[in-house]
Design an enzyme around this catalytic site. Structure first.
Site, mmCIF file in Angstrom:
data_model
loop_
_atom_site.group_PDB
_atom_site.id
_atom_site.type_symbol
_atom_site.label_atom_id
_atom_site.label_comp_id
_atom_site.label_asym_id
_atom_site.label_seq_id
_atom_site.Cartn_x
_atom_site.Cartn_y
_atom_site.Cartn_z
ATOM 1 N N SER A 170 0.830 -1.197 0.000
ATOM 2 C CA SER A 170 0.000 0.000 0.000
ATOM 3 C C SER A 170 0.874 1.260 0.000
ATOM 4 O O SER A 170 1.662 1.460 -0.917
ATOM 5 C CB SER A 170 -0.978 -0.036 1.182
ATOM 6 O OG SER A 170 -1.950 0.984 1.087
ATOM 7 N N ASP A 276 -9.831 -3.906 -5.376
ATOM 8 C CA ASP A 276 -9.147 -2.780 -4.738
ATOM 9 C C ASP A 276 -9.388 -1.517 -5.548
ATOM 10 O O ASP A 276 -9.235 -1.522 -6.775
ATOM 11 C CB ASP A 276 -7.652 -3.091 -4.664
ATOM 12 C CG ASP A 276 -6.837 -2.004 -3.981
ATOM 13 O OD1 ASP A 276 -7.438 -1.104 -3.360
ATOM 14 O OD2 ASP A 276 -5.598 -2.068 -4.075
ATOM 15 N N HIS A 306 -8.444 -4.345 -0.704
ATOM 16 C CA HIS A 306 -7.156 -3.765 -0.346
ATOM 17 C C HIS A 306 -6.630 -4.428 0.932
ATOM 18 O O HIS A 306 -7.304 -4.467 1.954
ATOM 19 C CB HIS A 306 -7.292 -2.259 -0.128
ATOM 20 C CG HIS A 306 -5.983 -1.553 -0.059
ATOM 21 N ND1 HIS A 306 -5.159 -1.419 -1.151
ATOM 22 C CD2 HIS A 306 -5.333 -0.956 0.973
ATOM 23 C CE1 HIS A 306 -4.064 -0.759 -0.797
ATOM 24 N NE2 HIS A 306 -4.146 -0.468 0.487
#
Length: 336
Positions: A170, A276, A306
Site C-alpha cells: 500500500s 481494490d 485492499h
C-alpha cells in the site's frame, strides 16, 4: 463507466472510521487500543520459526527497523554461498498509521521470511501529517545506507547484500517505488548493497481524475475512497493536489528516473486485485514501465480487497509463490 452506473459515495467520516482525531495544530491523535503492536523475539530459544530484533536507524528521528531471520538460517547458513536474499520492506498505513511493530506488519513479515525464505528488514519512517512527504522517502533511503554499512550480526552472517529487493504494501509500495527511483541514481554509494528489483504490493497511487476502479470500488468497507482521499490530504506537501508526482506516477509522462531503473536491469512485480480501488492506477504503472523499457510484470487477481493478503491465508500463500519465483528467476516470463 456511464454516469448512470457510477455509484454515489457514502457519507463517511474517515477519522471516525480509523479512530483518529485531527488536532487543532494539524497533528493526529492515534488510538493505541486500536493499533496493536507486538514485541520482537530476538531470543534464539524462543519457539518461533522466525526470530526478530529491532535496530536503530536514526535516533534523532526515532526511526528504526525490525530484522526477521528464519530460524533455519542459524543451523544451515554458515557458508557465504548459502546466504538468503534480503528484502527491505516498507509497511502500509496511508503514510499516517502503523509502524514496524504493528501486529499486521509483524505477522506479514514473519510469514514472508519463513515462506521464501529470506532475511527481511522492515524499516520504519516518520508519519504524516506531522512529517509530510517526502519525509517517508528520505527515511526509506536513509535506511538503505544504514543497512549497507551495518555490522549487525544477523545481516552480516545471513543476508546476501548482492541480492536485495525493495518491497512495500500500500503506502509502503508507494515508498518502495519512490525510494527505488532515488536508489537507482546512487547504486555505487549503496554498495555492497545491490538492489535487484522492486516488489510493489497493492501500491498506493491516485490522481485528481478518478480512475474506473476508484469509482467502482469507492464504497468498499475495507478501504473506501473517502479514507484514501483523507490520507492524501494529510500526507502530500501542503497545498499539493493528487496530481503531485508523489501521488500520481503518470504525471508528465512518468519519472525520468525510470531510465535508471531500466539501465540497472532491475525487475519489477506489481501485485494487486480487482476489488481494490487502487488497481487501475497499478495497471497504469505497469504499462508506463513497459513503455519505458523496464522489465515489469503485473499480477492482478479477481475479487479481493485492499490488503487481502494480510488477512486471507490462501491469498497470502499464492502471493508468497509469486514472490519466491520472482526472487529466484532471472526472467519475469515465468510469472506471466
Amino acid at each position: 463507466m456511464s454516469a448512470q452506473t457510477v455509484p454515489q459515495p457514502l457519507v463517511i467520516d474517515p477519522f471516525k472510521l480509523l479512530h483518529l482525531t485531527l488536532n487543532p495544530d494539524g497533528t493526529l491523535s492515534r488510538n493505541p487500543a486500536v493499533y496493536l503492536t507486538v514485541e520482537a523475539t530476538p531470543d534464539p530459544n524462543h519457539p518461533t520459526p522466525v526470530l526478530s530484533k529491532d535496530i536503530p536507524i536514526n535516533p534523532s528521528k526515532s526511526t528504526r527497523a525490525r530484522i526477521y531471520l528464519p530460524r533455519q538460517a542459524l543451523d544451515f547458513l554458515s557458508p557465504p554461498a548459502t546466504k538468503l536474499p534480503l528484502i527491505v520492506y516498507y509497511h502500509g498505513g496511508g503514510f499516517i498509521l502503523s509502524s514496524v511493530d504493528s501486529i499486521y506488519c509483524h505477522d506479514f513479515c514473519v510469514n514472508i521470511a519463513a515462506e521464501i525464505p529470506a532475511v527481511i528488514v522492515s524499516t520504519g519512517y516518520r508519519l504524516a501529517p506531522e512529517h509530510r512527504l517526502p519525509a517517508a522517502y528520505d527515511d526509506a533511503v536513509e535506511a538503505l545506507y544504514s543497512i549497507k554499512s551495518s555490522s549487525e550480526d544477523w545481516l552480516v552472517k545471513y543476508a546476501d547484500f548482492s541480492n536485495c529487493f525493495l518491497m512495500g504494501t500500500s503506502a509502503g509500495g508507494n515508498i518502495a517505488y519512490h525510494a527505488g527511483l532515488r536508489a537507482a541514481t546512487v547504486v555505487d554509494e549503496l554498495l555492497p548493497l545491490r538492489i535487484r528489483g522492486l516488489i510493489l504490493h497493492q501500491p498506493f497511487f491516485s490522481g485528481v481524475q478518478r480512475s474506473g476502479s476508484e469509482l467502482r470500488n469507492m464504497n468498499v468497507p475495507v478501504f473506501p475512497l473517502a479514507v484514501a482521499d483523507m490520507m492524501w490530504d494529510l500526507s502530500l506537501p501542503a497545498g499539493a493536489d493528487r496530481d503531485h508526482e508523489f501521488c500520481n506516477p503518470m504525471v508528465e509522462g512518468g519519472s525520468k528516473l525510470l531510465v535508471k531503473v531500466k539501465s540497472e536491469g532491475w525487475r519489477v512485480v506489481i501485485i494487486g486485485c480487482e476489488g481494490d480501488l487502487l488497481v487501475d492506477r497499478q495497471k497504469e504503472l505497469v504499462k508506463l514501465m513497459e513503455e519505458k523499457g523496464v522489465e515489469v510484470v503485473g499480477h492482478f487477481t479477481v475479487g479481493g480487497y485492499h490488503g487481502v493478503e494480510l488477512l486471507d491465508v490462501s491469498r497470502a500463500k499464492a502471493m508468497y509463490v509469486i514472490i519466491k519465483d520472482f526472487l529466484s528467476s532471472p526472467k519475469l516470463a515465468t510469472l506471466a
